[in-house]
Design a protein around this motif. Structure first.
Motif, mmCIF file in Angstrom:
data_model
loop_
_atom_site.group_PDB
_atom_site.id
_atom_site.type_symbol
_atom_site.label_atom_id
_atom_site.label_comp_id
_atom_site.label_asym_id
_atom_site.label_seq_id
_atom_site.Cartn_x
_atom_site.Cartn_y
_atom_site.Cartn_z
ATOM 1 N N ILE A 100 1.578 5.895 2.584
ATOM 2 C CA ILE A 100 2.916 5.970 1.871
ATOM 3 C C ILE A 100 2.345 5.715 0.280
ATOM 4 O O ILE A 100 2.263 4.851 -0.265
ATOM 5 N N GLN A 101 3.303 7.594 0.283
ATOM 6 C CA GLN A 101 3.618 7.229 -1.607
ATOM 7 C C GLN A 101 4.832 6.617 -1.892
ATOM 8 O O GLN A 101 6.066 7.182 -1.565
ATOM 9 N N PHE A 102 4.716 5.860 -2.991
ATOM 10 C CA PHE A 102 6.700 5.553 -2.939
ATOM 11 C C PHE A 102 6.251 5.371 -5.067
ATOM 12 O O PHE A 102 5.775 4.989 -5.608
ATOM 13 N N LEU A 103 7.099 6.186 -5.258
ATOM 14 C CA LEU A 103 6.786 7.444 -6.868
ATOM 15 C C LEU A 103 8.213 6.593 -7.038
ATOM 16 O O LEU A 103 9.176 6.351 -6.727
ATOM 17 N N LEU B 165 6.117 3.778 -12.930
ATOM 18 C CA LEU B 165 4.630 3.395 -12.277
ATOM 19 C C LEU B 165 5.281 3.978 -10.983
ATOM 20 O O LEU B 165 6.657 3.759 -10.001
ATOM 21 N N SER B 166 3.890 4.102 -10.059
ATOM 22 C CA SER B 166 4.153 5.010 -8.472
ATOM 23 C C SER B 166 3.057 4.115 -7.749
ATOM 24 O O SER B 166 1.823 3.350 -8.248
ATOM 25 N N PHE B 167 3.398 3.999 -6.931
ATOM 26 C CA PHE B 167 2.304 3.367 -6.291
ATOM 27 C C PHE B 167 2.048 3.924 -4.762
ATOM 28 O O PHE B 167 3.209 4.759 -4.077
ATOM 29 N N ALA B 168 0.776 4.011 -4.239
ATOM 30 C CA ALA B 168 0.598 4.590 -2.662
ATOM 31 C C ALA B 168 0.271 3.361 -1.993
ATOM 32 O O ALA B 168 -0.877 2.738 -2.404
ATOM 33 N N VAL B 169 -0.128 2.823 -0.903
ATOM 34 C CA VAL B 169 -0.054 2.111 0.296
ATOM 35 C C VAL B 169 -1.142 2.479 1.352
ATOM 36 O O VAL B 169 -0.104 3.316 2.370
ATOM 37 N N THR B 170 -1.690 2.236 2.143
ATOM 38 C CA THR B 170 -2.403 2.116 3.237
ATOM 39 C C THR B 170 -2.272 1.157 3.814
ATOM 40 O O THR B 170 -3.675 0.370 3.618
ATOM 41 N N SER B 171 -1.711 1.238 4.951
ATOM 42 C CA SER B 171 -1.414 0.020 5.558
ATOM 43 C C SER B 171 -3.043 -0.352 6.476
ATOM 44 O O SER B 171 -3.559 0.825 6.496
#
Length: 250
Positions: free
Chosen positions: A226-229, A214-220
């Motif tokens: 940021i993409q968290f790969l 799993l990877s995640f992407a988040v907008t604060s």
């Protein structure tokens, strides 16, 4: 030094009362016991606040400030307002920064829903945080507060729950604005899947992603993306928290 603090306190109180941008008036109480252990968990869904990166300097926000969970993870600097009624219980010159981790719901057995009723900016703080700025025998104090940039140790963390057909992710330990505006998840066999807020800081995807890395992407809420790969390996398990080395600046 004491004289400098008194002068600073007087300027701060006068400026906030006059409506200078950044500072607002509110009230504060405390809960959770002298060690703050009773504040663990809460409506943001962080569970153990030490494991989530927040510790004991935390607060439950009134409905007005909680904003349906959007404020979860945000940081507020709070100081007691000695110029208002109840100010005799202030520790003048002291301030404390807390993280929003819970909701203080209205109590409609009281007029207007009590201190946490609609339209009232109120912080129900952990007792250790509250005692930094107020004398415990006071119970409730008038405060000045402003949202500030969060400082965190380590990177953003993702706690994964749900089932084989439903993913529920608690996104934790954000610096910068501290809170999540949007989130996505990606399996190693899928594209990016838009997530939606389920409750508090928990984001959901109606997708079966077991067995996939799993990877995640988040907008604060500060607007940083940021993409968290490759956060979680293909053998990830429900109930586990996966940490990253990436962090938000705003």
């Amino acid at each position: 030094m004491a004289g400098t603090w008194l002068v600073l306190w007087g300027v701060l109180a006068a400026s906030a009362t006059a409506g200078v941008a950044g500072w607002s008036q509110g009230t504060a109480t405390f809960y959770g016991g002298a060690d703050g252990s009773g504040t663990m968990g809460g409506a943001c869904g962080y569970g153990n606040l030490y494991n989530a990166g927040y510790g004991v300097n935390n607060a439950a926000l009134s409905t007005t400030l909680y904003n349906n969970g959007v404020s979860c993870g945000q940081c507020y600097t709070i100081t007691c307002d000695g110029s208002r009624s109840g100010g005799q219980y202030c520790k003048s010159g002291n301030s404390v920064t807390v993280t929003a981790t819970n909701l203080c719901p209205p109590n409609y057995a009281l007029p207007g829903g009590g201190w946490c009723g609609p339209g009232r900016p109120h912080f129900d703080m952990s007792q250790p945080a509250w005692a930094t700025i107020g004398n415990v025998q006071g119970g409730i104090i008038p405060v000045l507060y402003q949202q500030v940039k969060c400082s965190r140790s380590g990177g953003v963390r993702f706690n994964i729950a749900g089932s084989n057909y439903f993913l529920l992710v608690s996104i934790q330990n954000l610096a910068g604005s501290g809170s999540v505006a949007a989130a996505w998840v990606k399996g190693d066999k899928t594209g990016w899947i838009q997530m939606s807020r389920n409750w508090g800081a928990n984001w959901q995807a109606l997708s079966g992603l077991t067995g996939q890395a799993l990877s995640f992407a988040v907008t604060s809420t500060g607007g940083q993306y940021i993409q968290f790969l490759n956060v979680a390996p293909a053998w990830w398990q429900f109930g586990q928290t996966y940490s990253t080395y990436q962090q938000f600046a705003y």
